[in-house]
Motif scaffolding. Structure first.
Motif, PDB file in Angstrom:
ATOM      1  N   LYS A 273       0.829  -1.206   0.000  1.00  0.00           N
ATOM      2  CA  LYS A 273       0.000   0.000   0.000  1.00  0.00           C
ATOM      3  C   LYS A 273       0.863   1.255   0.000  1.00  0.00           C
ATOM      4  CE  LYS A 273      -3.746   0.253   2.551  1.00  0.00           C
ATOM      5  NZ  LYS A 273      -4.721   0.449   3.661  1.00  0.00           N
ATOM      6  N   SER A 274       0.420   2.281  -0.760  1.00  0.00           N
ATOM      7  CA  SER A 274       1.083   3.583  -0.742  1.00  0.00           C
ATOM      8  C   SER A 274       0.063   4.657  -1.070  1.00  0.00           C
ATOM      9  CB  SER A 274       2.249   3.626  -1.730  1.00  0.00           C
ATOM     10  OG  SER A 274       1.803   3.369  -3.051  1.00  0.00           O
ATOM     11  N   GLY A 275       0.375   5.887  -0.690  1.00  0.00           N
ATOM     12  CA  GLY A 275      -0.545   6.964  -0.991  1.00  0.00           C
ATOM     13  C   GLY A 275      -0.286   8.204  -0.162  1.00  0.00           C
ATOM     14  N   PRO A 276      -1.073   9.239  -0.394  1.00  0.00           N
ATOM     15  CA  PRO A 276      -2.043   9.301  -1.496  1.00  0.00           C
ATOM     16  C   PRO A 276      -1.339   9.449  -2.839  1.00  0.00           C
ATOM     17  CG  PRO A 276      -1.937  11.412  -0.382  1.00  0.00           C
ATOM     18  CD  PRO A 276      -1.061  10.477   0.405  1.00  0.00           C
ATOM     19  N   VAL A 277      -1.897   8.838  -3.882  1.00  0.00           N
ATOM     20  CA  VAL A 277      -1.287   8.918  -5.204  1.00  0.00           C
ATOM     21  C   VAL A 277      -1.976   9.952  -6.090  1.00  0.00           C
ATOM     22  CG1 VAL A 277      -0.380   6.562  -5.175  1.00  0.00           C
ATOM     23  CG2 VAL A 277      -2.717   6.979  -6.012  1.00  0.00           C
ATOM     24  N   PHE A 278      -3.168  10.404  -5.671  1.00  0.00           N
ATOM     25  CA  PHE A 278      -3.878  11.454  -6.408  1.00  0.00           C
ATOM     26  C   PHE A 278      -4.856  12.100  -5.448  1.00  0.00           C
ATOM     27  CE2 PHE A 278      -6.963  12.676  -9.971  1.00  0.00           C
ATOM     28  CZ  PHE A 278      -6.166  13.727 -10.410  1.00  0.00           C
ATOM     29  N   ILE A 321     -11.357  14.501 -16.852  1.00  0.00           N
ATOM     30  CA  ILE A 321     -10.362  13.582 -17.391  1.00  0.00           C
ATOM     31  C   ILE A 321      -9.057  14.344 -17.610  1.00  0.00           C
ATOM     32  CG2 ILE A 321     -12.167  12.226 -18.529  1.00  0.00           C
ATOM     33  CD1 ILE A 321     -11.226  13.298 -21.188  1.00  0.00           C
ATOM     34  N   GLN A 322      -7.947  13.647 -17.462  1.00  0.00           N
ATOM     35  CA  GLN A 322      -6.648  14.253 -17.732  1.00  0.00           C
ATOM     36  C   GLN A 322      -5.618  13.157 -17.971  1.00  0.00           C
ATOM     37  OE1 GLN A 322      -6.437  16.272 -13.709  1.00  0.00           O
ATOM     38  NE2 GLN A 322      -4.345  15.418 -13.709  1.00  0.00           N
ATOM     39  N   PRO A 323      -4.527  13.482 -18.687  1.00  0.00           N
ATOM     40  CA  PRO A 323      -3.503  12.464 -18.960  1.00  0.00           C
ATOM     41  C   PRO A 323      -2.625  12.227 -17.743  1.00  0.00           C
ATOM     42  CG  PRO A 323      -2.846  14.561 -19.902  1.00  0.00           C
ATOM     43  CD  PRO A 323      -4.225  14.770 -19.348  1.00  0.00           C
ATOM     44  N   PHE A 324      -1.993  11.046 -17.707  1.00  0.00           N
ATOM     45  CA  PHE A 324      -0.999  10.768 -16.672  1.00  0.00           C
ATOM     46  C   PHE A 324       0.161  10.009 -17.285  1.00  0.00           C
ATOM     47  CE2 PHE A 324      -3.612   6.932 -16.543  1.00  0.00           C
ATOM     48  CZ  PHE A 324      -2.703   5.908 -16.283  1.00  0.00           C
ATOM     49  N   THR A 325       1.241   9.916 -16.536  1.00  0.00           N
ATOM     50  CA  THR A 325       2.462   9.270 -17.024  1.00  0.00           C
ATOM     51  C   THR A 325       2.885   8.181 -16.048  1.00  0.00           C
ATOM     52  OG1 THR A 325       3.829  10.941 -15.908  1.00  0.00           O
ATOM     53  CG2 THR A 325       3.226  11.360 -18.214  1.00  0.00           C
ATOM     54  N   ASN A 333       2.080   8.076 -12.285  1.00  0.00           N
ATOM     55  CA  ASN A 333       2.276   9.447 -11.816  1.00  0.00           C
ATOM     56  C   ASN A 333       1.095  10.266 -12.328  1.00  0.00           C
ATOM     57  OD1 ASN A 333       3.017  12.093 -11.303  1.00  0.00           O
ATOM     58  ND2 ASN A 333       5.140  11.824 -11.924  1.00  0.00           N
ATOM     59  N   PHE A 334       0.113  10.488 -11.454  1.00  0.00           N
ATOM     60  CA  PHE A 334      -1.108  11.170 -11.872  1.00  0.00           C
ATOM     61  C   PHE A 334      -0.976  12.689 -11.889  1.00  0.00           C
ATOM     62  CE2 PHE A 334      -2.760   7.118 -10.011  1.00  0.00           C
ATOM     63  CZ  PHE A 334      -3.196   6.567 -11.212  1.00  0.00           C
TER      64      PHE A 334
END
Length: 352
Positions: A273-278, A321-325, A333-334
């Motif tokens: 588990k990790s976060g927050p990611v977004f 909506i949006q792009p992420f990498t 990577n949001f």
């Protein structure tokens, strides 16, 4: 000869100027190929790409609707594929449907209850399409068992936000549920996983994958883990889920990562588990319940999510909506949630 040279020079200059002039409209068009968030009203956005089409699924007035469009940013033709019955376990509170293409058919997983509020009766049901056409008729395959004693259907337990994971020839269900049935909807929610015998039948007992225990997923009036969604990057498997309270600005996204893809998915120790990611910011409030698709030409990754319309507690939300990498280690990577009204380039390959 001098006149000829002058004429040739003039013609070359005209051609050169014409070519330069021809480029200007192209540049103008390119700069206009943008959109802004939000793209439409709604919550719990579920979008999946099938071939060249984007299939979008949502609930309204206790019904489930499906849209098919060549564009990610605009919904296309719409069909209502299911209406809740007037009686029964699923006659009310139809929430967060997801549509998945599994073994040649479309399956819609949705939460519903016999009444509410309080929302203490929520269970998960599944619909199956008659053919591989997303607009075909759908059959109600009944309620899924999400408790601890499959031999006793009456022991079923509250469950919402079910999604599916296909991994190494096996099918799994992941959802948000209660440890046991309660008499109040002010009950903590956890993430569970179970292998499936087929898309409408569980196989064995559920396993609790995650509880809200980290500092970034606790601290509010009711700590939740919900809205699990699958994201893959090569052989890496992630569960991106929502935590904190869905009606508050603190709503955000956490992540579970499968540690050993060849290991046991039903072993909680095989998930990190990790976060927050977004999460939200001063202009975007309470981001949650995501889905993920590729751009029309498959060169970009996009996240679809909902956010609150204001800082006031409640469920008035819209879809963005949006792009992420991807990071160097293969994790998503949001980035930052993009404010409303800010121009975003259209998904690569999308035609206006």
């Amino acid at each position: 000869m001098k006149k000829l040279k002058t004429l040739i020079f003039a013609m070359l200059a005209f051609v050169s100027f014409g070519r330069c002039s021809a480029k200007e409209p192209v540049q103008d068009i390119k700069t206009k190929r943008t959109f802004t968030n939000p793209v439409w009203d709604g919550a719990d956005p579920w979008m999946v790409k099938q071939g060249e089409d984007y299939i979008y699924c949502w609930s309204s007035n206790n019904s489930i609707n499906v849209s098919r469009s060549a564009k990610m940013t605009k919904r296309g033709e719409v069909k209502k594929v299911w209406q809740a019955p007037s009686t029964g376990w699923n006659r009310a509170c139809v929430w967060a449907p997801e549509i998945h293409f599994i073994q040649g058919r479309w399956y819609v997983y949705y939460a519903a209850g016999e009444s509410g509020p309080p929302f203490i009766h929520q269970r998960t049901g599944v619909l199956r399409s008659a053919t591989d056409d997303v607009f075909s008729d759908y059959e109600d395959m009944g309620v899924l068992y999400t408790g601890d004693n499959p031999a006793d259907p009456t022991s079923n337990v509250w469950a919402i936000d079910m999604t599916t994971l296909e991994h190494k020839g096996k099918l799994y269900a992941i959802w948000s549920g209660w440890i046991k049935q309660e008499t109040t909807d002010a009950t903590q929610q956890h993430l569970y996983i179970c292998e499936m015998e087929n898309p409408w039948t569980m196989k064995g007992k559920r396993v609790k994958l995650s509880s809200p225990v980290e500092s970034w997923e606790t601290g509010g009036p009711l700590n939740l883990n919900e809205g699990p969604e699958i994201l893959k990057n090569g052989d890496k498997v992630f569960v991106i889920y929502s935590c904190r309270e869905s009606w508050l600005v603190e709503y955000r996204q956490g992540m579970l990562q499968l540690i050993n893809p060849d290991g046991n998915l039903l072993d909680p120790a095989n998930w990190k588990k990790s976060g927050p990611v977004f999460q939200g910011n001063s202009q975007v409030y309470g981001v949650g319940h995501c889905s993920f698709v590729k751009s029309p030409n498959d060169t970009e990754n996009w996240i679809i999510y909902h956010s609150k319309k204001s800082t006031t507690p409640g469920w008035e939300r819209d879809v963005r909506i949006q792009p992420f990498t991807w990071n160097a280690d293969g994790t998503p990577n949001f980035g930052e949630a993009i404010p409303a009204g800010k121009s975003i380039n259209l998904p690569s390959g999308e035609v206006e």
